[in-house]
Design a protein around this motif. Sequence first.
Motif, PDB file in Angstrom:
ATOM      1  N   MET A  21      28.395  53.180  39.019  1.00 39.35           N
ATOM      2  CA  MET A  21      27.380  52.889  38.004  1.00 39.35           C
ATOM      3  C   MET A  21      26.770  51.512  38.199  1.00 39.35           C
ATOM      4  SD  MET A  21      28.161  53.712  34.118  1.00 39.35           S
ATOM      5  CE  MET A  21      27.965  55.301  33.417  1.00 39.35           C
ATOM      6  N   LYS A  22      25.511  51.384  37.841  1.00 35.81           N
ATOM      7  CA  LYS A  22      24.851  50.074  37.889  1.00 35.81           C
ATOM      8  C   LYS A  22      24.642  49.581  36.460  1.00 35.81           C
ATOM      9  CE  LYS A  22      21.467  51.370  40.763  1.00 35.81           C
ATOM     10  NZ  LYS A  22      20.230  51.296  41.523  1.00 35.81           N
ATOM     11  N   VAL A  23      25.051  48.346  36.213  1.00 39.59           N
ATOM     12  CA  VAL A  23      24.907  47.785  34.870  1.00 39.59           C
ATOM     13  C   VAL A  23      24.030  46.540  34.945  1.00 39.59           C
ATOM     14  CG1 VAL A  23      26.125  46.861  32.865  1.00 39.59           C
ATOM     15  CG2 VAL A  23      27.224  48.589  34.277  1.00 39.59           C
ATOM     16  N   LEU A  24      23.109  46.435  33.999  1.00 42.62           N
ATOM     17  CA  LEU A  24      22.273  45.231  33.898  1.00 42.62           C
ATOM     18  C   LEU A  24      22.669  44.484  32.624  1.00 42.62           C
ATOM     19  CD1 LEU A  24      19.772  43.414  34.536  1.00 42.62           C
ATOM     20  CD2 LEU A  24      18.372  45.113  33.333  1.00 42.62           C
ATOM     21  N   VAL A  25      23.039  43.215  32.773  1.00 42.71           N
ATOM     22  CA  VAL A  25      23.372  42.381  31.615  1.00 42.71           C
ATOM     23  C   VAL A  25      22.219  41.409  31.411  1.00 42.71           C
ATOM     24  CG1 VAL A  25      24.976  40.645  30.699  1.00 42.71           C
ATOM     25  CG2 VAL A  25      25.863  42.606  31.986  1.00 42.71           C
ATOM     26  N   ILE A  26      21.740  41.318  30.168  1.00 48.54           N
ATOM     27  CA  ILE A  26      20.630  40.411  29.865  1.00 48.54           C
ATOM     28  C   ILE A  26      21.187  39.130  29.246  1.00 48.54           C
ATOM     29  CG2 ILE A  26      18.530  40.077  28.503  1.00 48.54           C
ATOM     30  CD1 ILE A  26      18.123  43.123  28.599  1.00 48.54           C
ATOM     31  N   GLY A  27      20.826  37.992  29.821  1.00 47.52           N
ATOM     32  CA  GLY A  27      21.255  36.700  29.290  1.00 47.52           C
ATOM     33  C   GLY A  27      21.827  35.831  30.407  1.00 47.52           C
ATOM     34  N   GLY A  28      22.164  34.610  30.056  1.00 48.84           N
ATOM     35  CA  GLY A  28      22.642  33.716  31.127  1.00 48.84           C
ATOM     36  C   GLY A  28      23.580  32.636  30.623  1.00 48.84           C
ATOM     37  N   GLY A  29      24.399  32.949  29.622  1.00 46.76           N
ATOM     38  CA  GLY A  29      25.329  31.953  29.099  1.00 46.76           C
ATOM     39  C   GLY A  29      26.772  32.380  29.283  1.00 46.76           C
ATOM     40  N   GLY A  30      27.669  31.690  28.581  1.00 49.99           N
ATOM     41  CA  GLY A  30      29.095  31.983  28.693  1.00 49.99           C
ATOM     42  C   GLY A  30      29.420  33.389  28.227  1.00 49.99           C
ATOM     43  N   ARG A  31      28.763  33.819  27.161  1.00 52.51           N
ATOM     44  CA  ARG A  31      28.989  35.187  26.658  1.00 52.51           C
ATOM     45  C   ARG A  31      28.648  36.210  27.738  1.00 52.51           C
ATOM     46  NH1 ARG A  31      25.370  35.769  21.905  1.00 52.51           N
ATOM     47  NH2 ARG A  31      23.966  34.904  23.432  1.00 52.51           N
ATOM     48  N   GLU A  32      27.506  35.998  28.405  1.00 55.52           N
ATOM     49  CA  GLU A  32      27.089  36.972  29.423  1.00 55.52           C
ATOM     50  C   GLU A  32      28.028  36.917  30.635  1.00 55.52           C
ATOM     51  OE1 GLU A  32      24.920  34.923  27.815  1.00 55.52           O
ATOM     52  OE2 GLU A  32      24.218  36.531  26.488  1.00 55.52           O
ATOM     53  N   HIS A  33      28.541  35.721  30.949  1.00 61.53           N
ATOM     54  CA  HIS A  33      29.507  35.651  32.056  1.00 61.53           C
ATOM     55  C   HIS A  33      30.746  36.476  31.698  1.00 61.53           C
ATOM     56  CE1 HIS A  33      31.562  33.003  35.346  1.00 61.53           C
ATOM     57  NE2 HIS A  33      31.626  34.292  35.595  1.00 61.53           N
ATOM     58  N   ALA A  34      31.198  36.348  30.444  1.00 60.07           N
ATOM     59  CA  ALA A  34      32.379  37.115  30.018  1.00 60.07           C
ATOM     60  C   ALA A  34      32.089  38.616  30.079  1.00 60.07           C
ATOM     61  CB  ALA A  34      32.786  36.690  28.609  1.00 60.07           C
ATOM     62  N   LEU A  35      30.882  39.020  29.675  1.00 59.96           N
ATOM     63  CA  LEU A  35      30.525  40.451  29.723  1.00 59.96           C
ATOM     64  C   LEU A  35      30.493  40.952  31.172  1.00 59.96           C
ATOM     65  CD1 LEU A  35      27.683  40.450  27.013  1.00 59.96           C
ATOM     66  CD2 LEU A  35      29.877  41.650  26.849  1.00 59.96           C
ATOM     67  N   VAL A  36      29.887  40.154  32.049  1.00 58.02           N
ATOM     68  CA  VAL A  36      29.807  40.533  33.469  1.00 58.02           C
ATOM     69  C   VAL A  36      31.214  40.662  34.051  1.00 58.02           C
ATOM     70  CG1 VAL A  36      29.212  39.595  35.754  1.00 58.02           C
ATOM     71  CG2 VAL A  36      27.496  39.592  33.918  1.00 58.02           C
ATOM     72  N   TRP A  37      32.038  39.670  33.786  1.00 58.82           N
ATOM     73  CA  TRP A  37      33.421  39.635  34.308  1.00 58.82           C
ATOM     74  C   TRP A  37      34.195  40.873  33.864  1.00 58.82           C
ATOM     75  CZ3 TRP A  37      37.653  38.708  30.830  1.00 58.82           C
ATOM     76  CH2 TRP A  37      38.890  38.516  31.451  1.00 58.82           C
ATOM     77  N   ALA A  40      14.354  46.355  34.991  1.00 60.17           N
ATOM     78  CA  ALA A  40      14.966  47.684  34.881  1.00 60.17           C
ATOM     79  C   ALA A  40      14.311  48.645  35.871  1.00 60.17           C
ATOM     80  CB  ALA A  40      14.827  48.206  33.453  1.00 60.17           C
ATOM     81  N   HIS A  41      12.998  48.488  36.041  1.00 61.95           N
ATOM     82  CA  HIS A  41      12.278  49.332  36.982  1.00 61.95           C
ATOM     83  C   HIS A  41      12.801  49.087  38.408  1.00 61.95           C
ATOM     84  CE1 HIS A  41       8.968  51.789  38.265  1.00 61.95           C
ATOM     85  NE2 HIS A  41       8.686  50.900  39.194  1.00 61.95           N
ATOM     86  N   GLU A  42      13.071  47.812  38.692  1.00 61.83           N
ATOM     87  CA  GLU A  42      13.507  47.443  40.056  1.00 61.83           C
ATOM     88  C   GLU A  42      14.932  47.928  40.344  1.00 61.83           C
ATOM     89  OE1 GLU A  42      13.148  43.204  40.738  1.00 61.83           O
ATOM     90  OE2 GLU A  42      14.657  43.360  42.343  1.00 61.83           O
ATOM     91  N   VAL A  43      15.865  47.694  39.410  1.00 59.57           N
ATOM     92  CA  VAL A  43      17.263  47.994  39.754  1.00 59.57           C
ATOM     93  C   VAL A  43      17.747  49.350  39.240  1.00 59.57           C
ATOM     94  CG1 VAL A  43      17.825  45.529  39.799  1.00 59.57           C
ATOM     95  CG2 VAL A  43      18.362  46.835  37.758  1.00 59.57           C
ATOM     96  N   GLN A  44      16.965  49.991  38.334  1.00 58.38           N
ATOM     97  CA  GLN A  44      17.346  51.309  37.802  1.00 58.38           C
ATOM     98  C   GLN A  44      18.787  51.322  37.288  1.00 58.38           C
ATOM     99  OE1 GLN A  44      15.240  54.135  37.752  1.00 58.38           O
ATOM    100  NE2 GLN A  44      13.624  52.742  38.329  1.00 58.38           N
TER     101      GLN A  44
END
Length: 425
Positions: free
Chosen positions: A1-17, A58-62
């Motif tokens: 699966m491909k997941v896109l996370v929107i944002g660029g702070g500590g919260r988003e790092h935790a979500l990505v991780w 979203a169009h680019e990475v689907q």
Amino acid sequence: MKVLVIGGGGREHALVWKLRRSPRVQQVFCLPGNGGICAEATCLPGDPKSLSALLAAAHEVQPDITVVGPEQPLSVGVVDEFTRRGLKIFGPTQKAAQLETSKSFAKEFMQRHKIPTAHYAVCSSEDELRKSLGLFSTPVVVKADGLAAGKGVVIAQTKEEAATAGTEMFNGKLLGAPVTHVVLEEFLQGEEVSFLVLSDGERVAPLVPSQDHKRVGENDQGANTGGMGAYSTDSLLEKGMAEWLVNHIARPVIDGMKSEGAEYRGILYCGLMMTARGPMVLEFNCRFGDPETQAVLMRLDSDLLDAIEASIEGRVSDGDFKWSNDASCCVVVASGGYPGSFVSGKQISGLDRAAQLENVKIFHAGTSKRDGVLYTNGGRVLGVTARAARLNEAIDRAYEAVRLISFEEMYYRRDIGARALRASS
Ligand code: AMP
């Protein structure tokens, strides 16, 4: 699966991780990400507040699923737009997000649905504000209606101070842009608790409780910030309290939103004050909190993607989360001067050694990477997070890691979680 996370702070790092740990996730993208996130996800350039930038990404990475970190994309209707185009996205619609984006909506909603909150008055002019002040004793809380990144709340010790704060909210001096409504609120006393639930519009599943430290200085002194640290431990709530909060706050909110035609899906963040009169809602946020998410996700033993999918697909259940009994602590490392002016671009050292400590994860909030070197790039720079069987051990471990890190004018509070330890000793 491909997941896109929107944002660029500590919260988003935790979500990505955490999302990367799901066996079903092959690729994670993050817009715009930061210096630390880029080591764990493919970072995409763009402004997360711009709908067209988000749609283009979203169009680019689907992506198979998009997860929204901050409130601004929700407030401009990213969930509505993505859903219209058949893209799966996690979070509430623009209408449902009003619980966060409009304090007057939230207060009136709580009154309609008998959800415990402080007494209040919504004022639409300075004149009305001055008149309404007569109904309150001091200190009195003055809140700007609308998103203000934690800067829209003034706790006024005198009515004159409250009137001045209200005037500066109406004329734009305080926040840089004028507001149309100002909310006056009774001042509440007690311990603050962040209580989050996952919802699919009907059902709710609670997350573990946490406590944020909003003031910049030790002993909760000084200016409000986006958050200087957080901890999570089950003992933040007395036995049976989580269930009470679900039955008397979270579920009535979800039912109330549905009955008003604004079904609420995603994370509902209830900022509570545990007062002598019982728990009262200070605010709702329509997404994960920052830095609480860093502490909370450290305790999540199950797959975050499964829970997110359950919310999108309308099948949330109590079993969506498996939590560790451990405690966790996140210490925010900031640039000296924050939340006022500060200088970015300072080289950060010691991160590798700190990251090697057991059960420590360093989430990046404001960093950038150039030629393999990490630099500060924001007020809040890092969220140094540790997990351990007991809260005091988690706190000690987080600070052990913080002490290995350095950059010029680095600042952090030395008392994250200290009040909880004092209360339990
Ligand atoms: P809010 O953005 O509404 O959560 O407010 C930010 C912070 O201001 C809260 O986390 C509290 O520390 C404080 N605060 C807000 N409302 C009240 C209140 N009615 N009484 C006491 N403190 C408050």
